[in-house]
Design a protein around this motif. Structure first.
Motif, PDB file in Angstrom:
ATOM      1  N   ARG A 430       0.907  -1.133  -0.041  1.00 30.99           N
ATOM      2  CA  ARG A 430       0.109   0.108   0.055  1.00 30.99           C
ATOM      3  C   ARG A 430       0.880   1.061  -0.129  1.00 30.99           C
ATOM      4  N   PRO A 431       0.394   2.379  -0.392  1.00 31.47           N
ATOM      5  CA  PRO A 431       1.076   3.469  -0.298  1.00 31.47           C
ATOM      6  C   PRO A 431       1.485   4.181   0.686  1.00 31.47           C
ATOM      7  N   ASP A 432       0.644   3.750   1.774  1.00 37.22           N
ATOM      8  CA  ASP A 432       1.068   4.250   3.282  1.00 37.22           C
ATOM      9  C   ASP A 432       0.964   3.223   4.337  1.00 37.22           C
ATOM     10  N   ASN A 433       1.116   3.949   5.522  1.00 43.44           N
ATOM     11  CA  ASN A 433       1.250   3.022   6.699  1.00 43.44           C
ATOM     12  C   ASN A 433      -0.284   2.899   7.525  1.00 43.44           C
ATOM     13  N   ASN A 434      -1.361   3.298   6.681  1.00 43.97           N
ATOM     14  CA  ASN A 434      -2.657   3.691   7.537  1.00 43.97           C
ATOM     15  C   ASN A 434      -3.020   2.130   7.941  1.00 43.97           C
ATOM     16  N   LEU A 435      -2.873   1.243   7.571  1.00 41.26           N
ATOM     17  CA  LEU A 435      -3.425  -0.096   8.362  1.00 41.26           C
ATOM     18  C   LEU A 435      -2.856  -0.165   9.885  1.00 41.26           C
ATOM     19  N   ALA A 436      -1.544   0.426  10.068  1.00 45.61           N
ATOM     20  CA  ALA A 436      -1.114   0.308  11.427  1.00 45.61           C
ATOM     21  C   ALA A 436      -1.663   1.602  12.048  1.00 45.61           C
ATOM     22  N   GLU A 437      -1.809   2.796  11.426  1.00 42.02           N
ATOM     23  CA  GLU A 437      -2.328   3.564  12.226  1.00 42.02           C
ATOM     24  C   GLU A 437      -3.949   3.598  12.429  1.00 42.02           C
ATOM     25  N   ASN A 438      -4.786   2.878  11.696  1.00 40.42           N
ATOM     26  CA  ASN A 438      -5.989   2.684  11.900  1.00 40.42           C
ATOM     27  C   ASN A 438      -6.091   1.502  12.929  1.00 40.42           C
ATOM     28  N   ALA A 439      -5.391   0.768  13.179  1.00 46.26           N
ATOM     29  CA  ALA A 439      -5.253  -0.361  14.182  1.00 46.26           C
ATOM     30  C   ALA A 439      -5.066   0.283  15.625  1.00 46.26           C
ATOM     31  N   ILE A 440      -4.081   1.279  15.555  1.00 37.08           N
ATOM     32  CA  ILE A 440      -3.680   1.835  16.837  1.00 37.08           C
ATOM     33  C   ILE A 440      -4.726   3.030  17.300  1.00 37.08           C
ATOM     34  N   ARG A 441      -5.452   3.570  16.243  1.00 36.18           N
ATOM     35  CA  ARG A 441      -6.426   4.503  16.683  1.00 36.18           C
ATOM     36  C   ARG A 441      -7.130   4.460  17.788  1.00 36.18           C
ATOM     37  N   PRO A 442      -7.849   3.129  17.911  1.00 38.76           N
ATOM     38  CA  PRO A 442      -8.989   2.680  18.952  1.00 38.76           C
ATOM     39  C   PRO A 442      -8.052   3.184  20.409  1.00 38.76           C
ATOM     40  N   PHE A 443      -6.854   2.632  20.411  1.00 38.33           N
ATOM     41  CA  PHE A 443      -6.178   2.937  21.859  1.00 38.33           C
ATOM     42  C   PHE A 443      -5.921   4.385  21.883  1.00 38.33           C
ATOM     43  N   ALA A 444      -5.707   5.203  20.830  1.00 39.11           N
ATOM     44  CA  ALA A 444      -5.457   6.561  21.204  1.00 39.11           C
ATOM     45  C   ALA A 444      -6.841   7.168  21.364  1.00 39.11           C
ATOM     46  N   VAL A 445      -7.923   6.785  20.854  1.00 41.12           N
ATOM     47  CA  VAL A 445      -8.990   7.274  21.295  1.00 41.12           C
ATOM     48  C   VAL A 445      -9.596   6.931  22.698  1.00 41.12           C
ATOM     49  N   GLY A 446      -9.362   5.719  23.351  1.00 37.64           N
ATOM     50  CA  GLY A 446      -9.723   5.420  24.548  1.00 37.64           C
ATOM     51  C   GLY A 446      -8.796   5.940  25.691  1.00 37.64           C
ATOM     52  N   ARG A 447      -7.328   6.407  25.115  1.00 34.93           N
ATOM     53  CA  ARG A 447      -6.564   7.037  25.891  1.00 34.93           C
ATOM     54  C   ARG A 447      -6.972   8.335  26.374  1.00 34.93           C
ATOM     55  N   LYS A 448      -8.138   8.995  25.762  1.00 37.11           N
ATOM     56  CA  LYS A 448      -8.357  10.207  25.902  1.00 37.11           C
ATOM     57  C   LYS A 448      -9.463  10.119  27.042  1.00 37.11           C
ATOM     58  N   ASN A 449     -10.199   8.872  27.298  1.00 38.46           N
ATOM     59  CA  ASN A 449     -10.934   8.869  28.333  1.00 38.46           C
ATOM     60  C   ASN A 449     -10.606   8.228  29.669  1.00 38.46           C
ATOM     61  N   TRP A 450      -9.393   7.482  29.713  1.00 38.79           N
ATOM     62  CA  TRP A 450      -8.758   7.101  30.842  1.00 38.79           C
ATOM     63  C   TRP A 450      -7.358   7.725  31.044  1.00 38.79           C
ATOM     64  N   LEU A 451      -6.721   8.453  30.201  1.00 37.29           N
ATOM     65  CA  LEU A 451      -5.346   9.463  30.395  1.00 37.29           C
ATOM     66  C   LEU A 451      -4.404   8.614  30.887  1.00 37.29           C
ATOM     67  N   PHE A 452      -4.417   7.653  31.559  1.00 36.62           N
ATOM     68  CA  PHE A 452      -3.054   6.932  31.864  1.00 36.62           C
ATOM     69  C   PHE A 452      -3.453   5.613  32.454  1.00 36.62           C
ATOM     70  N   SER A 453      -2.433   4.555  32.297  1.00 35.63           N
ATOM     71  CA  SER A 453      -2.522   3.203  32.929  1.00 35.63           C
ATOM     72  C   SER A 453      -1.823   3.475  34.349  1.00 35.63           C
ATOM     73  N   GLY A 454      -2.516   2.739  35.468  1.00 28.98           N
ATOM     74  CA  GLY A 454      -2.216   2.878  36.693  1.00 28.98           C
ATOM     75  C   GLY A 454      -0.745   2.152  36.879  1.00 28.98           C
ATOM     76  N   SER A 455      -0.332   1.144  36.142  1.00 30.11           N
ATOM     77  CA  SER A 455       0.815   0.537  36.533  1.00 30.11           C
ATOM     78  C   SER A 455       1.245  -0.248  35.155  1.00 30.11           C
ATOM     79  N   PRO A 456       2.778  -0.330  35.133  1.00 25.38           N
ATOM     80  CA  PRO A 456       3.103  -1.356  34.160  1.00 25.38           C
ATOM     81  C   PRO A 456       2.538  -2.426  33.623  1.00 25.38           C
ATOM     82  N   ALA A 457       1.970  -3.181  34.994  1.00 26.53           N
ATOM     83  CA  ALA A 457       1.144  -4.252  34.496  1.00 26.53           C
ATOM     84  C   ALA A 457      -0.070  -4.256  33.892  1.00 26.53           C
ATOM     85  N   GLY A 458      -0.789  -3.148  34.331  1.00 26.02           N
ATOM     86  CA  GLY A 458      -1.965  -2.662  33.625  1.00 26.02           C
ATOM     87  C   GLY A 458      -1.788  -2.210  32.318  1.00 26.02           C
TER      88      GLY A 458
END
Length: 514
Positions: A430-458
């Motif tokens: 493909r001409p771009d890396n959008n498959l990876a960006e699309n897969a990581i986007r849900p994490f980036a969206v969710g991160r806005k809701n919980w802001l941080f992880s409470g521990s490395p294990a989490g």
């Protein structure tokens, strides 16, 4: 004044430097204003009514998905005759129907002439109903049996037999696979933090604390580690790997401040028809992490322009592929920051030419071309366009201030050019890396809701669960149904083959719905 040089040439040079510095500041201010006040869409077309409605309610997730589709398809214009079908979509047949009959009174079923009316048909209108979540308790009853004849004897007592409890996902826990799947899908698919789910359960009359839900997530992630290991192997089994990473704040990391940035890495690879998606938490953005994730893989490696991938991309057996979308993004930023006098020009020309490249890709996709046909199309049509872009960049590089946004965009594009142009050589790319960006986007969206992880294990647990969920989505499985199926079958898995059979890419929708 005393610090100023007396040499007129030196004074002129100072004035030129100052003017250039002021121009750069003005450009940055225009870009910041554009980011704050304009739509985030990278399209240059006028926003539709639907997009304006999204912005009214700040539906960032919905707009983000449309942006990605627009960039991939290279939308630059809308044909006058192209219209979407309007009207309500039919309600899927798999939903159960409850029939409510509205009949006329019996007295009205007689015609004024005295004859009884005959039913000749019916009019049906369907309306969607919603039944709030229902909590039920599954009681596991295990009868106990004993021998009456042995009662009172002096041996070890009567023989008592009870059926063993079936293997459980969370031993001694009160949650069924269905409840755990719902809780985890709500967070990792729908971005609903545990504290909000706690309030929802309270409204239903149930006391489930966020600490309890966190404990479930950690236990499930540990149980899924064999699957994560297999996902890591399968991500390296295909011809192409896409890599990406994003920032995540993690508390309680040893030797690091809570404000230190950590990273969630993503690998997307495996057979193209059955891809594997792997998330990996690491406290650093070092290229060494990328090397560990890729392992002994040989083939195409597609990334953005982050320098941490450079050494890996030069390794023997790896062909480094760039990302055309990132090149385009730099010129879009230059356009947004451009003054009214300089609107258009080089940046607009480059964006328009890249739009033509994406239009070619969209045509090939719509025509369902195979890899050989895509390669032939690119050689005949895309390669000349790429040559025009490069020639323009080389020409403008000589006259564009290197510290301006346009200058930086040109330098970035030329620095990435050899890698970006690799996609022309293989129709599977493909001409771009959008498959990876699309897969990581849900994490980036969710991160806005919980802001941080409470521990490395989490953070590590989140990575494991995101891996399974995003792999399920990449293989067209509904995530909640997949998690429910997985959590029911996982306690019974013993061998590597058992675990491998539970990976999303080895299942289909019928199997998980049975």
């Amino acid at each position: 004044m005393a610090s100023l040089p007396n040499d007129p040439a030196a004074l002129k040079e100072l004035l030129v430097d100052k003017a250039s510095y002021i121009a750069q500041l003005e450009e940055q201010v225009r870009l910041l204003k554009a980011i704050l006040h304009l739509a985030k869409s990278e399209r240059q077309a006028k926003p539709t009514t639907k997009e304006m409605q999204y912005s009214l309610f700040d539906e960032a997730e919905a707009v983000a998905g449309e942006q990605s589709e627009a960039i991939e398809s290279g939308e630059v214009a809308v044909a006058a005759h192209a219209r979407k079908k309007t009207g309500r979509r039919p309600i899927p047949q798999e939903f159960p129907r409850v029939e409510v009959v509205h009949d006329i009174p019996e007295a009205d079923k007689v015609c004024p002439c005295g004859c009884e009316l005959t039913r000749i048909g019916e009019e049906v209108s369907e309306k969607l109903d919603f039944i709030p979540a229902t909590i039920q308790v599954i009681r596991h009853i295990r009868p106990k049996y004993a021998c009456r004849a042995c009662e009172g004897t002096e041996d070890d007592g009567p023989t008592v037999k009870t059926a063993p409890m079936p293997p459980q996902l969370i031993p001694q826990g009160l949650a069924t696979p269905g409840l755990v799947a719902y809780v985890l899908a709500s967070k990792f698919v729908d971005g609903l933090p545990f504290y909000r789910q706690e309030r929802i359960f309270e409204r239903l009359g149930l006391d489930i604390s966020r600490a309890t839900m966190c404990g479930w997530a950690l236990q499930v992630a540990r149980a899924c580690q064999p699957l994560v290991g297999l996902l890591s192997e399968e991500s390296r089994s295909g011809p192409i790997i896409n890599l990406d990473e994003t920032v995540v704040q993690v508390l309680g990391e040893v030797g690091r401040a809570n404000t230190s940035p950590s990273y969630m890495w993503l690998v997307r690879g495996g057979p193209p028809e059955h891809p594997a998606v792997l998330f990996h938490y690491a406290p650093t953005r070092s290229g060494q992490v990328a090397e560990e994730l890729v392992g002994d893989f040989q083939g195409y490696l597609q990334t953005d322009g982050f320098a941490g991938y450079n050494a890996l991309g030069e390794r023997e057996g790896i062909i480094h592929v760039g990302c055309l979308a990132h090149v385009r993004r730099k010129f879009v930023e230059a356009l947004k920051a451009g003054s009214k006098k300089s609107s258009g020009g080089t940046a607009q020309t480059v964006v328009d030419l890249i739009g033509k490249l994406y239009h070619l890709e969209k045509q090939a996709q719509d025509a369902k071309c195979d890899a050989d046909q895509v390669h032939a199309m690119r050689q005949a049509k895309a390669t000349p366009i790429m040559a025009r872009i490069k020639a323009l960049l080389l020409e403008r590089e000589k006259t564009t201030p290197p510290k301006s946004l346009l200058g930086k965009a040109i330098a970035y594009a030329l620095g990435q050019w050899d890698r970006v142009a690799v996609y022309l050589k293989d129709g599977h790319l493909r001409p771009d890396n959008n498959l990876a960006e699309n897969a990581i986007r849900p994490f980036a969206v969710g991160r806005k809701n919980w802001l941080f992880s409470g521990s490395p294990a989490g953070a590590a647990a989140s990575a494991a669960l995101y891996s399974l969920i995003e792999t399920a989505k990449a293989n067209d499985l509904e995530p909640l149904r997949y998690l429910h199926f997985l959590f029911e079958k996982l306690p019974l898995a013993k061998s590597q083959d058992d675990f491998r059979a539970l990976l999303p890419q080895h299942l289909d929708s019928k199997t998980i719905s049975a």
